[in-house]
Design a protein around this motif. Structure first.
Motif: not given
Length: 467
Positions: A236-241, A309-319
């Motif tokens: 979550s922290q890295v995704s917000l960054s 291809d998944p975006s970074s936000d999508q990958r972070s969301y699913v993770a």
């Protein structure tokens, strides 16, 4: 067969002995404990088998494949190509095998007491208890060790090497349980224990067996819950960054033409500008080249979801969703199991057996297999939708995913701000490994040093190794 009074709720441990009635105290509780254990045990066996079939990519009839929304490959699929061989697949296989053996042992124990309604002879009770202790301990230790490993790898950057076929992992988890089993066997610690066979209620060694089992369950509950929550916070922290970085594109788009041109990647023969870090245009491998026409830049890659291809936000969301599922699993299974077993072991020390505590312990212990299987397939469905490009972004992330892609151009060097994006993609990749990552995501072609002695690609490799 002497059945204790049905009005007696708290049962003295002296009533638990070979040849005595296993229908302790309130008779309905006898059936409630054993039937709940047996029903959940059978469901857990089926869940473990399903996980093993999925990990091994065993093909199934097409109707089953359609019913499971493509999670299982239909007959005729190339098993070699579909079979998963990465570390996360081995994790799933180890846990499913441990759960399978543990539930088989415990189901046999409950079924025997339910069928005969009396405690077995000391030799048989010792064998059942020893078998149960070893497989229960290994199952709990394995879950605990893998949770701790994931936490150390992702959150603390601590590298643990398990060796060929992960032999060190198995030596520590299984070997430690075998050593304890030998010690408790010598002190006559195994035998009949209320509603199952584990610690001998007639000896102090048996009380220690029950207490040690509860401590193992408590350790697993703490490691699994805390470890997954810390990993979730990290993602979550890295995704917000990353989203914070993507929300400030205009600073670099106006008045920085000289800086942009100075750091412009070389043009390709056809006149288009090739990105030195294709994965950075749309973390997750969705970026494409950008063309320079006139004096401006325009992204030709489009949104990552448009290309599947998944975006970074999508990958972070699913993770984050996958980790949330694992945390909920721990709360549903491991925490009640720890509380029930610890309470029960303390009551045994003072010489009584309490049925409700035993019911909670038996139910939580025997439902762990199917609950873990549910969590596994729930997460696999999320990851499959991510890879197929059919995942809808989270409401809070939709704006970033849709508006941020066009703003990220390859002509601007933001090395200090690119690193969080790489790390977010790597964190998500390490948690979502269920298929091969695109080459552009796995290895950026020209990693830059971020000024801390570590390149973005090195960060990605370190975190991705957590799988």
């Amino acid at each position: 067969m002497n059945i204790t009074s049905s009005k007696q709720w708290l049962i003295p441990t002296s009533a638990v002995k070979a040849g005595a009635s296993a229908v302790l105290g309130n008779e309905p509780m006898f059936y409630a404990v054993h039937l709940s254990a047996c029903i959940n045990g059978v469901a857990s066996l089926l869940g473990c088998i399903a996980v093993l079939l999925h990990v091994a990519a065993v093909p199934v009839p097409r109707v089953v494949s359609v019913w499971t929304r493509g999670l299982f490959h239909p007959w005729g699929t190339d098993r070699t190509a579909a079979k998963r061989v990465d570390f996360s697949a081995r994790f799933s296989r180890y846990l499913a095998v441990a759960d399978l053996i543990w539930h088989t042992s415990h189901l046999t124990d409950h079924a025997l007491l339910l069928a005969h309604k009396e405690y077995p002879e000391d030799s048989l009770a010792t064998g059942l208890a020893l078998n149960l202790f070893v497989w229960f301990g290994w199952c709990q230790m394995l879950h605990c060790a893998l949770s701790a490993y994931s936490y150390l790898k992702i959150c603390r950057n601590v590298h643990l090497k398990f060796g060929r076929h992960d032999w060190r992992l198995h030596v520590v988890t299984f070997g430690s349980v075998v050593v304890l089993a030998i010690i408790f066997y010598v002190v006559n610690g195994f035998g009949s224990s209320a509603y199952w066979c584990l610690g001998n209620n007639q000896t102090f060694g048996g009380s220690m067996v029950s207490f040690m089992s509860s401590m193992v369950a408590t350790t697993n509950a703490m490691a699994t819950t805390i470890g997954n929550r810390e990993i979730q916070k990290k993602v979550s922290q890295v995704s917000l960054s990353t989203k914070s970085t993507a929300s400030r594109p205009t600073t670099y788009k106006a008045g920085t033409s000289s800086r942009a041109s100075a750091q412009q990647p070389p043009a390709s023969p056809d006149g288009s500008v090739a990105s030195s870090k294709r994965g950075m245009l749309a973390p997750g491998g969705g970026g494409g080249a950008t063309s320079s026409t006139g004096g401006g830049t325009s992204s030709t890659g489009g949104t990552s979801s448009a290309h599947g291809d998944p975006s970074s936000d999508q990958r972070s969301y699913v993770a984050a969703q996958c980790l949330r599922t694992l945390v909920r699993t721990a709360r549903l299974v491991y925490i009640p199991l720890a509380i029930g077993s610890l309470t029960g072991s303390l009551l045994i020390f003072i010489g009584i057996v309490e049925p409700i505590t035993c019911f909670i312990t038996a139910t939580a212990a025997n439902c762990s297999g199917w609950v873990n299987a549910y969590a596994y397939f729930h997460n696999e469905l999320l990851k499959a939708s991510l890879r197929a490009g059919t995942l809808s972004a989270a409401p809070s992330q939709a704006g970033t995913i849709q508006s941020g892609v066009g703003a990220r151009t390859a002509t601007v060097d933001r090395s200090s701000e690119k690193r969080p994006s790489i790390l977010a993609s790597a964190l998500a990749a390490s948690l979502l490994r269920g298929g091969s990552a695109p080459p552009s995501q796995a290895q950026p072609s020209q990693p830059r040093n971020n000024g801390k002695g570590m390149s973005g690609a090195a960060d990605e490799a370190k975190v991705d190794a957590a799988t």
